[in-house]
Design an enzyme around this catalytic site. Structure first.
Site, PDB file in Angstrom:
ATOM      1  N   GLY A  46       0.824  -1.215   0.000  1.00  0.00           N
ATOM      2  CA  GLY A  46       0.000   0.000   0.000  1.00  0.00           C
ATOM      3  C   GLY A  46       0.855   1.260   0.000  1.00  0.00           C
ATOM      4  O   GLY A  46       2.087   1.207  -0.076  1.00  0.00           O
ATOM      5  N   ILE A  92       1.472   3.987   2.265  1.00  0.00           N
ATOM      6  CA  ILE A  92       2.465   4.301   3.309  1.00  0.00           C
ATOM      7  C   ILE A  92       3.358   3.086   3.542  1.00  0.00           C
ATOM      8  O   ILE A  92       4.562   3.216   3.783  1.00  0.00           O
ATOM      9  CB  ILE A  92       1.803   4.739   4.634  1.00  0.00           C
ATOM     10  CG1 ILE A  92       0.727   5.794   4.369  1.00  0.00           C
ATOM     11  CG2 ILE A  92       2.852   5.300   5.593  1.00  0.00           C
ATOM     12  CD1 ILE A  92      -0.010   6.236   5.610  1.00  0.00           C
ATOM     13  N   ASP A 120       0.328  -8.651   2.153  1.00  0.00           N
ATOM     14  CA  ASP A 120      -0.773  -7.823   1.619  1.00  0.00           C
ATOM     15  C   ASP A 120      -1.793  -8.723   0.920  1.00  0.00           C
ATOM     16  O   ASP A 120      -1.434  -9.791   0.418  1.00  0.00           O
ATOM     17  CB  ASP A 120      -0.247  -6.783   0.623  1.00  0.00           C
ATOM     18  CG  ASP A 120      -1.084  -5.517   0.623  1.00  0.00           C
ATOM     19  OD1 ASP A 120      -0.551  -4.451   0.992  1.00  0.00           O
ATOM     20  OD2 ASP A 120      -2.288  -5.591   0.278  1.00  0.00           O
ATOM     21  N   ASP A 129      -4.799 -12.701   3.204  1.00  0.00           N
ATOM     22  CA  ASP A 129      -5.731 -11.773   3.840  1.00  0.00           C
ATOM     23  C   ASP A 129      -5.641 -11.971   5.351  1.00  0.00           C
ATOM     24  O   ASP A 129      -5.845 -13.091   5.845  1.00  0.00           O
ATOM     25  CB  ASP A 129      -7.151 -12.082   3.338  1.00  0.00           C
ATOM     26  CG  ASP A 129      -8.132 -11.021   3.767  1.00  0.00           C
ATOM     27  OD1 ASP A 129      -7.865 -10.326   4.773  1.00  0.00           O
ATOM     28  OD2 ASP A 129      -9.162 -10.881   3.089  1.00  0.00           O
ATOM     29  N   PHE A 145       0.058  -1.925   8.883  1.00  0.00           N
ATOM     30  CA  PHE A 145      -0.628  -0.905   8.085  1.00  0.00           C
ATOM     31  C   PHE A 145      -1.963  -1.401   7.544  1.00  0.00           C
ATOM     32  O   PHE A 145      -2.867  -0.603   7.305  1.00  0.00           O
ATOM     33  CB  PHE A 145       0.212  -0.539   6.846  1.00  0.00           C
ATOM     34  CG  PHE A 145       1.461   0.226   7.137  1.00  0.00           C
ATOM     35  CD1 PHE A 145       1.411   1.587   7.375  1.00  0.00           C
ATOM     36  CD2 PHE A 145       2.686  -0.412   7.162  1.00  0.00           C
ATOM     37  CE1 PHE A 145       2.574   2.293   7.623  1.00  0.00           C
ATOM     38  CE2 PHE A 145       3.845   0.298   7.414  1.00  0.00           C
ATOM     39  CZ  PHE A 145       3.794   1.644   7.640  1.00  0.00           C
ATOM     40  N   LYS A 160      -9.126   2.585   4.196  1.00  0.00           N
ATOM     41  CA  LYS A 160      -8.865   3.938   4.728  1.00  0.00           C
ATOM     42  C   LYS A 160      -9.704   5.046   4.110  1.00  0.00           C
ATOM     43  O   LYS A 160      -9.364   6.209   4.260  1.00  0.00           O
ATOM     44  CB  LYS A 160      -7.390   4.255   4.546  1.00  0.00           C
ATOM     45  CG  LYS A 160      -6.974   4.252   3.079  1.00  0.00           C
ATOM     46  CD  LYS A 160      -5.817   5.170   2.806  1.00  0.00           C
ATOM     47  CE  LYS A 160      -5.706   5.468   1.341  1.00  0.00           C
ATOM     48  NZ  LYS A 160      -4.735   6.471   1.004  1.00  0.00           N
ATOM     49  N   SER A 173      -4.623   7.124  13.235  1.00  0.00           N
ATOM     50  CA  SER A 173      -4.977   8.252  12.379  1.00  0.00           C
ATOM     51  C   SER A 173      -5.405   9.438  13.220  1.00  0.00           C
ATOM     52  O   SER A 173      -5.975   9.283  14.308  1.00  0.00           O
ATOM     53  CB  SER A 173      -6.137   7.797  11.492  1.00  0.00           C
ATOM     54  OG  SER A 173      -6.847   8.899  11.001  1.00  0.00           O
ATOM     55  N   TYR A 200     -14.703   4.663   9.531  1.00  0.00           N
ATOM     56  CA  TYR A 200     -13.249   4.489   9.391  1.00  0.00           C
ATOM     57  C   TYR A 200     -12.543   4.982  10.656  1.00  0.00           C
ATOM     58  O   TYR A 200     -11.719   4.266  11.252  1.00  0.00           O
ATOM     59  CB  TYR A 200     -12.725   5.270   8.169  1.00  0.00           C
ATOM     60  CG  TYR A 200     -11.246   5.522   8.225  1.00  0.00           C
ATOM     61  CD1 TYR A 200     -10.347   4.500   7.954  1.00  0.00           C
ATOM     62  CD2 TYR A 200     -10.734   6.767   8.599  1.00  0.00           C
ATOM     63  CE1 TYR A 200      -8.979   4.715   8.045  1.00  0.00           C
ATOM     64  CE2 TYR A 200      -9.374   6.987   8.698  1.00  0.00           C
ATOM     65  CZ  TYR A 200      -8.498   5.964   8.420  1.00  0.00           C
ATOM     66  OH  TYR A 200      -7.148   6.185   8.524  1.00  0.00           O
ATOM     67  N   LYS A 206     -10.329   3.036  13.892  1.00  0.00           N
ATOM     68  CA  LYS A 206      -9.003   3.403  14.427  1.00  0.00           C
ATOM     69  C   LYS A 206      -9.083   3.615  15.943  1.00  0.00           C
ATOM     70  O   LYS A 206      -8.168   3.245  16.676  1.00  0.00           O
ATOM     71  CB  LYS A 206      -8.455   4.644  13.719  1.00  0.00           C
ATOM     72  CG  LYS A 206      -8.097   4.387  12.250  1.00  0.00           C
ATOM     73  CD  LYS A 206      -6.990   3.367  12.096  1.00  0.00           C
ATOM     74  CE  LYS A 206      -6.675   3.013  10.670  1.00  0.00           C
ATOM     75  NZ  LYS A 206      -5.698   1.916  10.535  1.00  0.00           N
ATOM     76  N   PHE A 265      -1.413  12.234  10.235  1.00  0.00           N
ATOM     77  CA  PHE A 265      -2.287  13.270   9.715  1.00  0.00           C
ATOM     78  C   PHE A 265      -2.473  12.947   8.230  1.00  0.00           C
ATOM     79  O   PHE A 265      -2.684  11.784   7.909  1.00  0.00           O
ATOM     80  CB  PHE A 265      -1.742  14.649  10.114  1.00  0.00           C
ATOM     81  CG  PHE A 265      -2.039  14.868  11.598  1.00  0.00           C
ATOM     82  CD1 PHE A 265      -1.419  14.078  12.572  1.00  0.00           C
ATOM     83  CD2 PHE A 265      -3.010  15.757  12.005  1.00  0.00           C
ATOM     84  CE1 PHE A 265      -1.763  14.185  13.922  1.00  0.00           C
ATOM     85  CE2 PHE A 265      -3.348  15.875  13.360  1.00  0.00           C
ATOM     86  CZ  PHE A 265      -2.727  15.086  14.312  1.00  0.00           C
TER      87      PHE A 265
HETATM   88  N1  UFG Z   1     -11.531  16.810  -0.360  1.00  0.00           N
HETATM   89  C1  UFG Z   1     -12.161  17.558  -1.338  1.00  0.00           C
HETATM   90  N2  UFG Z   1     -12.402  16.954  -2.530  1.00  0.00           N
HETATM   91  C2  UFG Z   1     -12.047  15.678  -2.822  1.00  0.00           C
HETATM   92  C3  UFG Z   1     -11.394  14.924  -1.813  1.00  0.00           C
HETATM   93  C4  UFG Z   1     -11.166  15.537  -0.589  1.00  0.00           C
HETATM   94  O1  UFG Z   1     -12.497  18.719  -1.136  1.00  0.00           O
HETATM   95  O2  UFG Z   1     -12.316  15.203  -3.934  1.00  0.00           O
HETATM   96  C5  UFG Z   1     -11.260  17.452   0.922  1.00  0.00           C
HETATM   97  C6  UFG Z   1     -11.952  16.766   2.082  1.00  0.00           C
HETATM   98  O3  UFG Z   1     -13.251  17.256   2.253  1.00  0.00           O
HETATM   99  C7  UFG Z   1     -11.020  17.105   3.235  1.00  0.00           C
HETATM  100  C8  UFG Z   1      -9.648  17.192   2.578  1.00  0.00           C
HETATM  101  O4  UFG Z   1      -9.883  17.344   1.185  1.00  0.00           O
HETATM  102  O5  UFG Z   1     -11.350  18.364   3.726  1.00  0.00           O
HETATM  103  C9  UFG Z   1      -8.812  15.960   2.789  1.00  0.00           C
HETATM  104  O6  UFG Z   1      -9.582  14.818   2.453  1.00  0.00           O
HETATM  105  P1  UFG Z   1      -8.948  13.393   2.245  1.00  0.00           P
HETATM  106  O7  UFG Z   1     -10.031  12.486   1.798  1.00  0.00           O
HETATM  107  O8  UFG Z   1      -7.747  13.487   1.383  1.00  0.00           O
HETATM  108  O9  UFG Z   1      -8.423  12.978   3.692  1.00  0.00           O
HETATM  109  P2  UFG Z   1      -9.195  13.020   5.116  1.00  0.00           P
HETATM  110  O10 UFG Z   1      -8.886  14.297   5.779  1.00  0.00           O
HETATM  111  O11 UFG Z   1     -10.593  12.613   4.947  1.00  0.00           O
HETATM  112  O12 UFG Z   1      -8.382  11.956   5.930  1.00  0.00           O
HETATM  113  C10 UFG Z   1      -8.633  10.599   5.814  1.00  0.00           C
HETATM  114  C11 UFG Z   1      -8.356   9.969   7.151  1.00  0.00           C
HETATM  115  C12 UFG Z   1      -6.897  10.016   7.473  1.00  0.00           C
HETATM  116  C13 UFG Z   1      -6.136   9.430   6.393  1.00  0.00           C
HETATM  117  C14 UFG Z   1      -6.452  10.150   5.118  1.00  0.00           C
HETATM  118  C15 UFG Z   1      -5.760   9.509   3.983  1.00  0.00           C
HETATM  119  O13 UFG Z   1      -9.060  10.640   8.154  1.00  0.00           O
HETATM  120  O14 UFG Z   1      -6.663   9.243   8.619  1.00  0.00           O
HETATM  121  O15 UFG Z   1      -7.847  10.061   4.844  1.00  0.00           O
HETATM  122  O16 UFG Z   1      -6.288   8.258   3.802  1.00  0.00           O
HETATM  123  F1  UFG Z   1      -4.829   9.541   6.660  1.00  0.00           F
END
Ligand code: UFG
Length: 340
Positions: free
Chosen positions: A10, A12, A31, A58, A81, A85, A125, A150, A154, A178
């Protein structure tokens, strides 16, 4: 010294394998390739010159898990990992997330116990904090209700390990990531989204390259400086190196208790619109995006106080947001070349 890395093909996981190998560890990768491609192993080989041993199983299958781990009882640790997610997908398919993320953890911990694996590092996370009362969040910030299944898996995972650590001699570290972004500077490995990308940065690069038509910014009416959500975006190689340091910390017996928690973030809150701006700057591309409604399960803002990891693990972020966005873009171009 041998380390078992679950979810090693994956995003990370593959970057961490490279970092571990470059720091002298021998790696065994596990994996189920549910959300990753075997290509990652070739990418790792291109960077390090060695292909890690790979087991395609798996972890929800306990017999298969025991079978593999019993063959590597000499491992000094497991870095776990393997998990699903995607926040949005977890809202739509909660049972899939609870089943996959919790069952696999129970099986791997049962194997830690059965085969006396001394050290265990868990991918947690920042989503465990929910809509936190204070920013930046420290490891002591009170956890709020999980905003998505999700995130809940965690929180549950951390609780399971906490209770496990009370009765088992193994040593444990929980790493709260993060938002990992970017790719290895060599462009030999990076995130390979299966189907539609879920996360912001792959969505941005796929839009720029024309795989996706348009990016939707999920909400511009939050109480933030520009109305879009705030996150702590961190280069995946910085996250990866923290795993090597965490393992060394345990091996050198520098831990204060048999369960420790570390935030892995840059300490800087960045909005969605600022990420887009950084991408446009480093790539020279104008991004086609629109503002859409809020996404279910999103927290408004979260970023890290990373002092503990800096002080205790001797960890420091090496890469800027611009470095990360440029490496993500280079990786997108490389994937086109590789036909991935
Ligand atoms: N976002 C958009 N448009 C998109 C995708 C995301 O505006 O098409 C915004 C989301 O609303 C959010 C920010 O971009 O405000 C980040 O979104 P991500 O989906 O990239 O990531 P998240 O903050 O939702 O984080 C999640 C989990 C983390 C994990 C991360 C990566 O909470 O633990 O995804 O998998 F690390």
């Amino acid at each position: 010294m041998k380390v078992i890395v679950t979810g090693g093909t994956g995003y990370i996981g593959s970057h961490t394998i490279v970092d571990l190998m470059q720091n002298g560890f021998e790696v065994v990768c596990i994996d189920n390739l549910m959300r990753s491609k075997e290509y990652a192993l070739s990418g790792i080989e291109k960077i390090t010159g060695t292909k890690p041993v790979f087991h395609y199983i798996d972890l929800c299958n306990k017999d298969a898990t025991f079978d593999v781990i019993s063959g590597h009882k000499d491992a000094v640790g497991i870095i776990h990992f393997a998990a699903l997610k995607s926040v949005g997908e977890s809202v739509e398919q909660p049972l899939l997330y609870y089943h996959n993320n919790v069952d696999s953890l129970l099986n791997i911990l049962a194997a830690v116990k059965e085969f006396d694996i001394p050290n265990f590092v868990f991918s947690s996370s920042c989503s465990v904090y929910g809509n936190a009362d204070e920013l930046p969040v420290t490891e002591h910030t009170l956890m709020q209700k999980a905003e998505s299944p999700y995130a809940h898996t965690k929180q549950i995972g951390e609780d399971i390990i906490r209770n496990f650590s009370k009765v088992h001699s193994s040593q444990h570290i929980l790493l709260r990531y993060f938002n990992p972004i970017g790719a290895h500077p060599s462009s030999f490995i990076g995130e390979i989204p299966i189907d539609k990308p879920n996360n912001l940065v792959p969505y941005i690069t796929q839009t720029a390259i024309g795989k996706m038509q348009q990016l939707t910014v999920f909400g511009d009416d939050y109480e933030t400086r520009d109305g879009s959500c705030i996150r702590d975006y961190i280069h995946v190689c910085d996250i990866a190196h923290a795993h090597t340091l965490a393992l060394q910390h345990l091996l050198h017996k520098e831990n204060e208790s048999n369960i420790e928690v570390f935030n892995l973030g840059t300490g800087m809150g960045v909005s969605v619109l600022e990420v887009i701006e950084a991408f446009e700057k480093v790539s020279g591309q104008k991004l086609n995006y629109t503002i859409g409604p809020r996404r279910a399960g999103d927290v408004v803002a979260v970023y890290a106080d990373n002092t503990k990891a800096e002080v205790r693990l001797g960890w420091k972020c090496q890469y800027s947001l611009e470095d990360a966005m440029l490496s993500a873009w280079n990786w997108e171009l490389k994937m086109r070349e590789l036909g991935l």
